[in-house]
Design an enzyme around this catalytic site. Structure first.
Site, mmCIF file in Angstrom:
data_model
loop_
_atom_site.group_PDB
_atom_site.id
_atom_site.type_symbol
_atom_site.label_atom_id
_atom_site.label_comp_id
_atom_site.label_asym_id
_atom_site.label_seq_id
_atom_site.Cartn_x
_atom_site.Cartn_y
_atom_site.Cartn_z
ATOM 1 N N GLY A 198 0.772 -1.251 0.000
ATOM 2 C CA GLY A 198 0.000 0.000 0.000
ATOM 3 C C GLY A 198 0.796 1.290 0.000
ATOM 4 O O GLY A 198 0.343 2.307 -0.512
ATOM 5 N N ASP A 205 -5.163 2.516 10.549
ATOM 6 C CA ASP A 205 -6.585 2.199 10.736
ATOM 7 C C ASP A 205 -6.772 1.696 12.158
ATOM 8 O O ASP A 205 -6.815 2.485 13.092
ATOM 9 C CB ASP A 205 -6.968 1.173 9.657
ATOM 10 C CG ASP A 205 -8.447 0.870 9.599
ATOM 11 O OD1 ASP A 205 -9.264 1.768 9.852
ATOM 12 O OD2 ASP A 205 -8.809 -0.282 9.281
ATOM 13 N N LYS A 226 -6.998 7.209 10.146
ATOM 14 C CA LYS A 226 -8.429 6.987 10.383
ATOM 15 C C LYS A 226 -8.620 6.830 11.882
ATOM 16 O O LYS A 226 -8.772 5.722 12.403
ATOM 17 C CB LYS A 226 -8.824 5.696 9.651
ATOM 18 C CG LYS A 226 -10.108 5.766 8.869
ATOM 19 C CD LYS A 226 -10.493 4.395 8.372
ATOM 20 C CE LYS A 226 -10.462 4.255 6.891
ATOM 21 N NZ LYS A 226 -10.934 2.927 6.436
ATOM 22 N N ASP A 235 -5.699 0.041 -1.819
ATOM 23 C CA ASP A 235 -6.433 -0.895 -2.669
ATOM 24 C C ASP A 235 -7.721 -1.378 -2.039
ATOM 25 O O ASP A 235 -7.919 -1.286 -0.827
ATOM 26 C CB ASP A 235 -5.572 -2.138 -2.919
ATOM 27 C CG ASP A 235 -5.469 -3.011 -1.659
ATOM 28 O OD1 ASP A 235 -5.046 -2.489 -0.610
ATOM 29 O OD2 ASP A 235 -5.840 -4.193 -1.718
#
Ligand code: IMP
Ligand code: MG
Length: 184
Positions: A43, A102, A131, A159
């Site tokens: 990523g 995350d 996030k 993705d």
């Protein structure tokens, strides 16, 4: 705009400007240290390529391949460290670079391994997106580009099921593109 994208959150230009700022901050903070920028694959590849060119102090780069997601939008909860650098990282200042923070499980696992098994002197973390609302660990990033709400985003390396990484901007994926994928 790609037809699977609901809304563009960060344009190519906005990302570029922010990544340059992050690179300048890393340059300022870590100049003179023995720095290795460590990219988490896959990523962070696009972010990493831009970030490393925005750091003007002397650095080296390395790569680790870590996976927690599978083909779903919810973390599996276990972090698989597939490939890790085999160079000697003891005494070095490592900046772990990931696309998005995350739940925090991925970075927590990587930082823990670098500190305990590889005896890195200092471990910093740098993510493009944060996030915050989804955090289940006490992980926080030393450098973070933008905060995002609890929406699933793709593009600029990020993705869904290994797709959309090549979009030059970051956007919210339409729910219809992942509904029924088995994620709870
Ligand atoms: P964490 O371990 O839960 O912090 O998850 C980090 C990894 O989850 C990131 O490296 C991403 O690969 C993936 N991820 C989390 N949120 C998103 C998202 O909105 N879009 C795409 N990938 C995401
Ligand atoms: Mg991913």
């Amino acid at each position: 705009m790609h037809h699977d994208i609901e809304q563009v959150l960060f344009s190519e230009e906005a990302i570029g400007a922010r990544v340059r700022e992050l690179g300048e901050n890393i340059t300022k903070d870590l100049a003179g240290e023995d720095v290795v920028l460590l990219a988490l694959l896959k990523g962070s590849v696009i972010f990493f390529a831009d970030l490393m060119r925005s750091v003007s102090s002397q650095i080296r780069v390395d790569f680790a391949w870590v996976s927690s997601y599978g083909d779903r939008t919810e973390s599996s909860g276990t972090v698989e460290l597939k490939v890790f650098p085999d160079e000697d990282l003891s005494g070095k200042t490592i900046v772990v670079v990931d696309d998005i923070l995350d739940t925090g499980r991925t970075l927590a696992a990587v930082v823990d391994k670098l500190q305990r098994e590889q005896s890195a002197a200092v471990v910093k973390t740098c993510v493009l997106l944060d996030k915050v609302a989804r955090r289940v660990t006490d992980m926080r990033a030393d450098y973070a580009g933008f905060e995002v709400d609890d929406v699933f985003v793709v593009g600029y390396g990020l993705d869904y099921a290994d797709r959309y990484r090549n979009l030059p901007y970051i956007g919210v994926l339409k729910a219809g593109c992942y509904e029924g994928d088995g994620a709870s």
